[in-house]
Design an enzyme around this catalytic site. Structure first.
Site, PDB file in Angstrom:
ATOM      1  N   TYR A 157      45.192  30.973  53.993  1.00 46.11           N
ATOM      2  CA  TYR A 157      45.271  32.524  54.053  1.00 46.11           C
ATOM      3  C   TYR A 157      44.455  33.059  52.928  1.00 46.11           C
ATOM      4  O   TYR A 157      44.756  32.468  51.729  1.00 46.11           O
ATOM      5  CB  TYR A 157      46.656  32.876  54.049  1.00 46.11           C
ATOM      6  CG  TYR A 157      46.740  34.597  54.347  1.00 46.11           C
ATOM      7  CD1 TYR A 157      46.250  35.133  55.258  1.00 46.11           C
ATOM      8  CD2 TYR A 157      46.737  35.036  52.831  1.00 46.11           C
ATOM      9  CE1 TYR A 157      46.331  36.525  55.249  1.00 46.11           C
ATOM     10  CE2 TYR A 157      46.868  36.497  52.724  1.00 46.11           C
ATOM     11  CZ  TYR A 157      46.534  37.422  54.257  1.00 46.11           C
ATOM     12  OH  TYR A 157      46.472  38.719  54.211  1.00 46.11           O
ATOM     13  N   ASP A 258      41.614  30.172  45.504  1.00 48.12           N
ATOM     14  CA  ASP A 258      42.307  31.540  45.486  1.00 48.12           C
ATOM     15  C   ASP A 258      43.953  31.197  44.951  1.00 48.12           C
ATOM     16  O   ASP A 258      44.743  30.557  45.571  1.00 48.12           O
ATOM     17  CB  ASP A 258      42.192  31.567  46.996  1.00 48.12           C
ATOM     18  CG  ASP A 258      42.944  33.054  47.189  1.00 48.12           C
ATOM     19  OD1 ASP A 258      43.750  33.570  46.376  1.00 48.12           O
ATOM     20  OD2 ASP A 258      42.990  33.468  48.356  1.00 48.12           O
TER      21      ASP A 258
HETATM   22  C1  PLP Z   1      48.134  37.791  49.356  1.00 45.40           C
HETATM   23  C2  PLP Z   1      46.984  36.988  49.334  1.00 45.40           C
HETATM   24  C3  PLP Z   1      45.696  37.414  49.572  1.00 45.40           C
HETATM   25  C4  PLP Z   1      45.457  39.029  49.799  1.00 45.40           C
HETATM   26  O1  PLP Z   1      45.527  39.707  48.762  1.00 45.40           O
HETATM   27  P1  PLP Z   1      46.012  41.411  49.025  1.00 45.40           P
HETATM   28  O2  PLP Z   1      46.327  41.843  47.720  1.00 45.40           O
HETATM   29  O3  PLP Z   1      46.972  41.505  49.980  1.00 45.40           O
HETATM   30  O4  PLP Z   1      44.726  41.885  49.544  1.00 45.40           O
HETATM   31  C5  PLP Z   1      44.553  36.489  49.273  1.00 45.40           C
HETATM   32  N1  PLP Z   1      44.852  35.188  49.006  1.00 45.40           N
HETATM   33  C6  PLP Z   1      46.125  34.574  48.982  1.00 45.40           C
HETATM   34  C7  PLP Z   1      46.244  33.251  48.679  1.00 45.40           C
HETATM   35  C8  PLP Z   1      47.072  35.693  49.285  1.00 45.40           C
HETATM   36  O5  PLP Z   1      48.511  35.081  49.100  1.00 45.40           O
END
Ligand code: PLP
Length: 437
Positions: A157, A258
């Site tokens: 995600y 990420d």
């Molecule tokens: C929550 C999340 C996002 C997105 O962040 P937002 O602030 O909700 O736009 C991206 N990558 C990961 C791994 C996340 O957990």
């Protein structure tokens, strides 16, 4: 008018507020008008949310991984109000300011050594967009636009915008609704489950084979390190992350990690990549960055990535949000990092891990439960069938706990400042839910 003071609201006022909310305000992944009730929160202190009728709930979710120090922390409050007295916001084009510089200094200092350049984004999703843009621009700058796809794994995600959705898990990420408009990236199967599981050679071979087959068109690799969050709350062995670093090096790909969910200690190490001693070329931070106070995210990259992008035809990184490097958010982010590093956060996270592990012990044998897993300050019960969200929330609330399950996942990631007793309550609530299935 809805009264704005802290504390209780009358039942009539509450009902009017909820009725408007239901009819007019979108909630995450929700229909309009809403079909499920939202709980009215009027204030939050420490690790507790206070509802309109005075009910207090221990927040087992840290407001989606963010509020690691809980709510209303005096040092974080002071950082916001102190900055507010100077300026709330100013554009970042052609201007800079102390909160941005202080925060960037800290981020360069505490992230792996080669990450030295900081781009401030206004949400996690945008930080990932920027990481994707950096990766593509890196190749375009070298006259290699055919290197335009990303390699990722299923179960991931990375956010809700279109660039991000294209690297989210194809099933959970709603590719089926948007398949005609999403960029086509390359997906390897999801990493085998289990942080401590012995590495599966067949999987490692498959990763290598997928990368090799597509190397001529790949720009980079993007994954969440060690913990896949909203795509399925799955933990995987550090060996696979090391393998992805090796694959990236072999084919000259950029490795984008990420760390939006995993960063700032959540998994038991400061960064998810520390479990594997892997250093990415690009790293995304968000969620806990501001201690849950405000929306801000960051994308860091190496000198080399910045140099190549800047040497290209565009001569610049082509991105710049209106609220880039917002001073209030930057000030509270620096305060949150200082607070984290001043605390014995490792012991706090280890203690949460130990209590969740003990508290959920045996739940895996319950008939409705498929798996139970705990890593750092993250506890997960995977159920056999999708859960009835209102029913599950009612059980959690009867235990004085706020949890927000989705799909077949009932999970918690408590604020690090929870007492042992708070965490036991969270584990008890999860156990009661598991037993009810
Ligand atoms: C929550 C999340 C996002 C997105 O962040 P937002 O602030 O909700 O736009 C991206 N990558 C990961 C791994 C996340 O957990």
């Amino acid at each position: 008018m809805i009264p704005l003071q802290l504390g209780r609201m009358s039942p009539a006022e509450t009902e009017r507020m909820l009725a408007f909310d239901r009819e007019h305000i979108w909630h995450p992944y929700a229909p309009m008008p809403a079909t499920l009730p939202a709980q009215p929160v009027v204030s939050a202190r420490g690790v507790r949310l206070t509802l309109a009728d005075g009910t207090e709930l221990i927040d087992g979710m840290s407001s989606w991984w963010a509020a690691i120090h809980g709510y209303g922390h005096p040092k974080l409050d002071a950082a916001v109000t102190g900055q507010l007295g100077k300026m709330a916001h100013v554009m970042f084009g052609g201007l800079t300011h102390p909160p941005a510089v202080r925060l960037a200094e800290r981020l360069v200092d505490i992230t792996p050594g080669p990450l030295t350049k900081v781009f401030f984004a206004d949400s996690g999703s945008v930080a990932v967009e920027v990481a994707i843009k950096m990766t593509l621009q890196y190749w375009r700058s070298q006259g290699r636009p055919e290197r335009h796809r990303l390699l990722t794994v299923r179960g991931g995600y990375h956010g809700d915008t279109f660039g991000d959705m294209a690297v989210c898990d194809p099933v959970n990420g709603m590719h089926h609704i948007f398949s005609d408009v999403l960029a086509r990236h390359v997906f390897a199967p999801e990493p085998p489950l289990g942080y401590s599981a012995a590495p599966d050679q067949a999987y490692l071979d498959e990763l290598a084979a997928v990368a090799k087959a597509h190397a001529h068109e790949l720009a980079g690799i993007i994954v969440e390190p060690i913990v896949q969050g909203a795509g399925g709350m799955r933990f995987y062995a550090p060996e696979y992350l090391r393998a992805l670093r090796e694959i990236a090096d072999e084919h000259g790909l950029l490795l984008v990690l990420d760390e939006i969910a995993t960063g700032f200690g959540r998994t038991g190490e400061l960064w998810g990549c520390d479990h594997a001693e892997v250093v990415p070329d690009i790293m995304c931070l968000g969620k806990a960055l501001t201690g849950g106070y405000m929306t801000m995210a960051a994308t860091l990259c190496t000198d080399e990535v910045a140099h190549v992008i800047t040497a290209g035809e565009a001569g610049a990184l082509m991105h710049g949000p209106t609220f880039m490097a917002n001073p209030l958010a930057a000030a509270v982010a620096s305060a949150s990092i200082d607070l984290l590093l001043s605390r014995d956060w490792r012991t706090e996270v280890d203690t949460i891990e130990a209590i969740l592990t003990t508290g959920l012990d045996g739940a895996a044998d319950l008939p409705g439960v498929a798996d139970v897993r705990v890593l750092g300050a993250i506890g997960v019960i995977e159920t056999r069938e999708p859960v009835d969200v209102p029913a599950v929330q009612e059980i959690a609330m009867a235990h004085g706990v706020w949890l927000r399950p989705f799909g077949r996942l009932v999970y918690a990631m408590p604020p690090y400042v929870c007492t042992e007793d708070d965490v036991s309550h969270i584990a008890d609530a999860m156990w009661a839910i598991a037993e009810s299935l």
